[in-house]
Design an enzyme around this catalytic site. Structure first.
Site, PDB file in Angstrom:
ATOM      1  N   TYR B 159       0.837  -1.202   0.000  1.00 33.74           N
ATOM      2  CA  TYR B 159       0.000   0.000   0.000  1.00 33.74           C
ATOM      3  C   TYR B 159       0.878   1.261   0.000  1.00 33.74           C
ATOM      4  CZ  TYR B 159      -3.815   3.121   1.435  1.00 33.74           C
ATOM      5  OH  TYR B 159      -4.743   4.128   1.504  1.00 33.74           O
ATOM      6  N   ALA B 160       1.928   1.249   0.855  1.00 33.93           N
ATOM      7  CA  ALA B 160       2.829   2.409   0.944  1.00 33.93           C
ATOM      8  C   ALA B 160       3.524   2.659  -0.390  1.00 33.93           C
ATOM      9  CB  ALA B 160       3.862   2.184   2.047  1.00 33.93           C
ATOM     10  N   LYS B 163       1.153   4.318  -2.741  1.00 34.83           N
ATOM     11  CA  LYS B 163       0.856   5.718  -2.422  1.00 34.83           C
ATOM     12  C   LYS B 163       2.090   6.611  -2.662  1.00 34.83           C
ATOM     13  CE  LYS B 163      -3.455   5.098  -1.458  1.00 34.83           C
ATOM     14  NZ  LYS B 163      -4.536   5.747  -2.235  1.00 34.83           N
TER      15      LYS B 163
END
Lengths: 146, 252
Positions: B159-160, B163
């Site tokens: 996810y990081a 993003k």
């Protein structure tokens, strides 16, 4: 097949030229009179690379044709493979010869070797875009679905 | 002198519009008088409900079922929107998924789904939209990033990474589109009360709040306000920025 697809008559070019010129004038915010058939887009009409995207998009809408983005480079290469066409970012001798044939509307003195592949769009003139439209029209007649 | 936000009658696309921040954004933009089209992937019932609620108060909300991972589908949906509205003024790239787990336990699909939806999805939708904005020489693109894009979080590598990619995409695209008067910004929400953060909030509510200066989680609407600001006339001179909407989030 390549050669008939590649060969575009002056009549075919002149048929689409008025609308192409209008589209380019509108996209670049220029007077229609500036958009001569032989005018180079970047050096003559101050177009930037992002304008090419805009022009191609507007031409697609205006002529109701599809001009796939990769097609422009593919057409320029013709039957040559990528390696035959360019080496380390520069056009090979064969590549230059092929490009000159393909961009027959561009005056020969503008093909000064070495030419970087990424600088090919610098050579494009208004007529190049006319030919692009004619080619897309021919392609559409050949395969109506795309 | 007071100036209105300029959002009335703007043609707006919001991806991932049925839930959380996306839904709040759909509601806010519609309330401002914008003509909103939102994309959704699965939740037909929620989409219908949102459209009906808008219609009941004479707002313009249209739903379109699109999987943002499918480039051709995005292109077709954008064309449908343009043939209806004639243009696109604002794009809010909000769709995103989360599949948290420790790196060693992540399945291939957890990595692929997150990167395809959160990153490739933004490429697909934005690419279909920009040509229209370039021709109009105007437009505002707002990407929904996350605090995770800049601050590490256990179990969030996929996810990081997605993003962080959105932040980099935002800055690079801002450079590319600035000559055409198109602004590109992102909002980076912290912990917001949505389905996506439900697990985290259930497991460790106090620990989460202790990391937030304002000592509470944010509401979807509070992020939507920031998105709306970046889409409005008030933000005409802002581009390439990541606006943190996280109540002052701290992380070691």
């Amino acid at each position: 097949m390549q050669s008939s697809y590649d060969t575009i008559s002056k009549d075919e070019v002149m048929e689409v030229y008025p609308k192409v010129a209008e589209t380019i004038a509108e996209a670049l915010g220029r007077d229609l009179d500036d958009v001569k058939l032989t005018a180079p887009l970047m050096e003559g009409l101050d177009a930037e690379s992002i304008d090419f995207l805009d022009i191609v998009f507007r031409l697609e809408r205006q002529f109701k044709v599809k001009i796939p983005r990769g097609k422009i480079a593919e057409d320029a290469r013709g039957t040559l493979s990528e390696e035959e066409f360019e080496q380390k970012g520069y056009l090979t001798e064969a590549g230059l010869k092929r490009l000159q044939e393909h961009l027959s509307e561009v005056s020969p003195e503008r093909f000064r070797s070495p030419i970087k592949a990424r600088d090919i769009p610098r050579l494009f003139t208004v007529e190049t875009f006319c030919k692009l439209v004619v080619r897309a029209q021919k392609q559409a007649t050949k395969s109506p679905d795309g | 002198m007071f100036q209105a936000s300029g959002l009335a009658d703007k043609a707006v696309i919001i991806t991932g519009g049925t839930r959380g921040i996306g839904r709040a954004s759909v509601e806010l933009f519609a309330a401002e008088g914008a003509d909103v089209t939102f994309f959704f992937r699965q939740s037909q019932a929620l989409a219908n409900e949102l459209v009906a609620a808008g219609r009941a108060v004479k707002q313009r909300i249209t739903a379109d079922q699109v999987d943002v991972r499918d480039g051709k589908a995005c292109e077709a949906a954008v064309e449908r929107m343009v043939s209806r509205c004639g243009r696109i003024d604002v794009l809010v790239n909000n769709s995103g998924v989360i599949r948290d787990n420790l790196l060693g336990l992540l399945e291939d699909d957890d990595v692929k789904t997150v990167l395809d939806t959160n990153v490739v999805g933004i490429f697909n939708v934005t690419r279909a939209v920009v040509t229209h904005m370039i021709s109009h020489r105007a437009g505002k693109i707002i990407n929904v990033s996350s605090v995770a894009g800049e601050k590490g979080g256990r179990g969030q590598t996929n996810y990081a990474a997605s993003k962080g990619a959105i932040n980099a995409f935002t800055r690079a695209l801002a450079v590319e589109l600035a000559p055409r008067g198109i602004t590109v910004n992102a909002v980076a929400p912290g912990v917001i009360e949505t389905d996506m953060s439900r697990d985290l909030l259930e497991q460790a509510p106090d620990e989460v709040k202790s990391r937030i200066l304002l000592r509470r989680v944010g509401m979807p609407r509070e992020v939507a306000y920031a998105i709306m600001f970046l889409a409005s006339k008030y933000a005409d001179y802002i581009t390439g920025q990541i606006l943190h909407v996280d109540g002052g989030f701290k992380m070691e």
